[in-house]
Write an enzyme that holds these catalytic residues in place. Sequence first.
Site, PDB file in Angstrom:
ATOM      1  N   ASP A 144      38.507  -4.248  85.047  1.00  0.00           N
ATOM      2  CA  ASP A 144      38.169  -3.364  86.151  1.00  0.00           C
ATOM      3  C   ASP A 144      38.286  -1.906  85.667  1.00  0.00           C
ATOM      4  O   ASP A 144      37.782  -1.570  84.603  1.00  0.00           O
ATOM      5  CB  ASP A 144      39.070  -3.674  87.358  1.00  0.00           C
ATOM      6  CG  ASP A 144      38.621  -2.993  88.642  1.00  0.00           C
ATOM      7  OD1 ASP A 144      37.634  -3.461  89.237  1.00  0.00           O
ATOM      8  OD2 ASP A 144      39.249  -1.994  89.034  1.00  0.00           O
ATOM      9  N   TRP A 145      38.967  -1.026  86.404  1.00  0.00           N
ATOM     10  CA  TRP A 145      39.102   0.361  85.977  1.00  0.00           C
ATOM     11  C   TRP A 145      39.876   0.504  84.676  1.00  0.00           C
ATOM     12  O   TRP A 145      39.748   1.509  83.971  1.00  0.00           O
ATOM     13  CB  TRP A 145      39.760   1.190  87.080  1.00  0.00           C
ATOM     14  CG  TRP A 145      38.748   1.871  87.948  1.00  0.00           C
ATOM     15  CD1 TRP A 145      38.292   1.451  89.164  1.00  0.00           C
ATOM     16  CD2 TRP A 145      38.043   3.071  87.644  1.00  0.00           C
ATOM     17  NE1 TRP A 145      37.341   2.316  89.638  1.00  0.00           N
ATOM     18  CE2 TRP A 145      37.177   3.315  88.726  1.00  0.00           C
ATOM     19  CE3 TRP A 145      38.050   3.950  86.579  1.00  0.00           C
ATOM     20  CZ2 TRP A 145      36.333   4.432  88.757  1.00  0.00           C
ATOM     21  CZ3 TRP A 145      37.206   5.048  86.604  1.00  0.00           C
ATOM     22  CH2 TRP A 145      36.353   5.282  87.695  1.00  0.00           C
TER      23      TRP A 145
ATOM     24  N   TRP B 173      30.952  -3.196  97.867  1.00  0.00           N
ATOM     25  CA  TRP B 173      32.404  -3.029  97.767  1.00  0.00           C
ATOM     26  C   TRP B 173      32.803  -1.581  98.051  1.00  0.00           C
ATOM     27  O   TRP B 173      33.763  -1.324  98.779  1.00  0.00           O
ATOM     28  CB  TRP B 173      32.886  -3.451  96.380  1.00  0.00           C
ATOM     29  CG  TRP B 173      34.242  -2.915  96.041  1.00  0.00           C
ATOM     30  CD1 TRP B 173      34.545  -1.993  95.096  1.00  0.00           C
ATOM     31  CD2 TRP B 173      35.489  -3.263  96.663  1.00  0.00           C
ATOM     32  NE1 TRP B 173      35.890  -1.734  95.078  1.00  0.00           N
ATOM     33  CE2 TRP B 173      36.498  -2.501  96.029  1.00  0.00           C
ATOM     34  CE3 TRP B 173      35.835  -4.142  97.684  1.00  0.00           C
ATOM     35  CZ2 TRP B 173      37.836  -2.586  96.390  1.00  0.00           C
ATOM     36  CZ3 TRP B 173      37.183  -4.223  98.050  1.00  0.00           C
ATOM     37  CH2 TRP B 173      38.158  -3.463  97.411  1.00  0.00           C
TER      38      TRP B 173
ATOM     39  N   ASP C 210      33.591 -13.867  89.998  1.00  0.00           N
ATOM     40  CA  ASP C 210      33.567 -12.448  90.356  1.00  0.00           C
ATOM     41  C   ASP C 210      32.173 -12.085  90.854  1.00  0.00           C
ATOM     42  O   ASP C 210      31.201 -12.169  90.102  1.00  0.00           O
ATOM     43  CB  ASP C 210      33.932 -11.611  89.130  1.00  0.00           C
ATOM     44  CG  ASP C 210      34.055 -10.129  89.437  1.00  0.00           C
ATOM     45  OD1 ASP C 210      33.629  -9.696  90.528  1.00  0.00           O
ATOM     46  OD2 ASP C 210      34.575  -9.404  88.572  1.00  0.00           O
TER      47      ASP C 210
ATOM     48  N   HIS D 229      37.585 -12.036  90.044  1.00  0.00           N
ATOM     49  CA  HIS D 229      37.618 -10.691  89.481  1.00  0.00           C
ATOM     50  C   HIS D 229      38.949 -10.382  88.802  1.00  0.00           C
ATOM     51  O   HIS D 229      38.980  -9.771  87.729  1.00  0.00           O
ATOM     52  CB  HIS D 229      37.348  -9.677  90.591  1.00  0.00           C
ATOM     53  CG  HIS D 229      37.407  -8.256  90.150  1.00  0.00           C
ATOM     54  ND1 HIS D 229      36.490  -7.714  89.277  1.00  0.00           N
ATOM     55  CD2 HIS D 229      38.296  -7.263  90.433  1.00  0.00           C
ATOM     56  CE1 HIS D 229      36.790  -6.444  89.053  1.00  0.00           C
ATOM     57  NE2 HIS D 229      37.884  -6.147  89.736  1.00  0.00           N
TER      58      HIS D 229
END
Length: 299
Positions: free
Chosen positions: A123-124, A164, A250, A279
């Site tokens: 993710d980030w 999202w 995901d 995810h």
Amino acid sequence: MIVLRTPDARFNGLPGFAYAPHYATDLPGFEGLRMHYLDEGRRDVEHTWLCLHGQPTWSYLYRKMVPLLVGSGGRVIAPDLFGFGKSDKPTDESFYTFSRHRDALVALVEQLNLGNTTLVCQDWGGLLGLTLPMDMPRRFARLLIMNTALGTGDTPLTEGFIAWRAWNNKNPDMDIAKLMARSCAHLSAAESQAYAAPYPDASYKAGVRRFPNLVPDHPEADGAAISRRARDWWRSEWDGQSFMAVGMKDPVLGAPVMRSLAKLIRGCPAPYEHADAGHFVQEWGEDIARRALDAFGGS
């Protein structure tokens, strides 16, 4: 600047998270702010795992992987980004920018003098982390990458991400425990609630709210140019080992995104596709860690 610090009592008794806290209190450019990180394993080991989380999680996400990575003879560093976990949380949303988050990670890596490091990102953790090795290539030797992307600003955002981001913006006090329980049905109620521990109320969630709006969505956006430079570097200059794991359930950063990303990483082998993972791949972390260790020769 108003800065909130989650009371320590909020973190008492979290399942599977009996790790001592460590704090960086004097990062250049972030004086007066305290960044938390896990630091497990001996400091004199040959290899370090730098584990970077995303939104809305924190270092708790890596609790299932840490024992295996330490058990392989490594040291594990898992920071909480500002606004997350046990790190300080400025309430002004304008504090949170792509560049500021990246600068904080660079400062932490340099302060801890990390070397022979595996970048572990999702993710980030990937949006930010994938921009680090090109500017400090001698510090990074391997890559363990899970559902993430590069924010280059020159490719359309997926419909799943746009949805999202819209949902995130409509829910400024998102129920993080409920989100995690829905995303990872095998979590216990206590584990789901642990993800919400850092946030006594909505005022602590400025960083959580801000992240989806920081994804570069045009070429001039903050972070876009450095992400394009990173893309070129991974494609042409990376010479370390890589292991990619994909949570196939995901809906936003799943198989299509990751297969495209694999083509941009020089020498990246075919991804390991985990049929049950979503995810938050680290919630299936024992399997991922074992397979990554096997791929890397056991350590």
